[in-house]
Each structure stands twice: as C-alpha cells, then as structure tokens.
Write a protein that holds these residues in place. Sequence first.
Motif, PDB file in Angstrom:
ATOM      1  N   ASN A 109     -43.909 -16.595  -2.821  1.00  0.00           N
ATOM      2  CA  ASN A 109     -45.357 -16.414  -2.727  1.00  0.00           C
ATOM      3  C   ASN A 109     -45.775 -15.006  -3.142  1.00  0.00           C
ATOM      4  N   LYS A 110     -45.037 -14.004  -2.678  1.00  0.00           N
ATOM      5  CA  LYS A 110     -45.355 -12.618  -3.038  1.00  0.00           C
ATOM      6  C   LYS A 110     -45.121 -12.374  -4.530  1.00  0.00           C
TER       7      LYS A 110
ATOM      8  N   GLU B 203     -47.832 -13.792  -6.760  1.00  0.00           N
ATOM      9  CA  GLU B 203     -49.008 -12.912  -6.811  1.00  0.00           C
ATOM     10  C   GLU B 203     -48.844 -11.859  -7.911  1.00  0.00           C
TER      11      GLU B 203
ATOM     12  N   GLN C 169     -49.134 -13.543 -11.435  1.00  0.00           N
ATOM     13  CA  GLN C 169     -50.496 -13.985 -11.743  1.00  0.00           C
ATOM     14  C   GLN C 169     -51.488 -12.823 -11.827  1.00  0.00           C
ATOM     15  N   ALA C 170     -51.094 -11.665 -11.299  1.00  0.00           N
ATOM     16  CA  ALA C 170     -52.033 -10.524 -11.270  1.00  0.00           C
ATOM     17  C   ALA C 170     -52.394 -10.072 -12.668  1.00  0.00           C
TER      18      ALA C 170
END
Length: 148
Positions: free
Chosen positions: A140-141, A144, A147-148
């Motif tokens: 999950n991290k 992020e 996708q950032a």
Amino acid sequence: MHTTEQFASAAGRVRFSLPVRVYYEDTDAAGVVYYANYLRFCERARTECLREIGFEQKALLAGQRIAFVVRSVQADYLSPGLLDDALHVVSHVDSLGGASLVFRQKIVRGGDLLFEGRFVIACVNLDKKRPVPLPTEVRNKLEELVQA
C-alpha cells in the motif's frame, strides 16, 4: 549520519535522495570510486527509502521472516566519482509486481550524472527461500509512491 529527504520531482513522482560522501575506502588506487561501491550506495538508499515510508528491514525479518533481495541489476557507469565527492543517490519506485518491485536509481554530483541503475527487488520468505507476495501494508505504501 546520513538522512533521507523526500521530495517531488518535476514529473510529480516521489523520489528519495540520500547524500553520500566518498571516502578513501570507497575508491581504488587512483582515487576513483570502485564500481561495486555504486551498488552499495544504491543499497543504502533503498534501505533508507523503506525506512522513510515506515518499514525497517530488521523488523520485517524478525516479524514476518521476509527480506528484500536483488534479483537483477542493470547498471550504467557514466562518469567517475572521486575521493571526497559529495554525491546524492536519487531513488524512486518504478513499478510493483506480485512479489517484486523495481527501483530506478541514479547517483549525481551536483548537476553531473555519474551512475544510473535499474534494480529488480524480490520479496523472499527466508525460511522457504521462495518469493512471497509483498506484505499488504508495504504494498500500500509503495503503491502511493508509484502513483504519486
């Protein structure tokens, strides 16, 4: 002590920069960074990147018996690093697989690009010595960051 700084690139992708000073032990007899030490610098930066997002490799080892291991490396050595240079290892997560991730890393001195590398990192269960899916909280991290 080295610290990791998180910043957004011009393209918006989250990257991590780890400052590294070149010491005598990092160089060959000519005062040039020995080629394998670029890989060591990148390893340090990947570890600090994981730490920055909240994961200590030691804790993952102890708690879940998993480790991140290098599966493959593509390395381009573009210009020599020299004794006492102040370098930055700039890292970003390029993509995620089921049990792996790809880091793109570069080593720079000021505006000079010295090294570029692509590292495929596998998540492995140490007891079984087999690839395992990335832990959900780690995935999950990392998603992020991708996708950032």
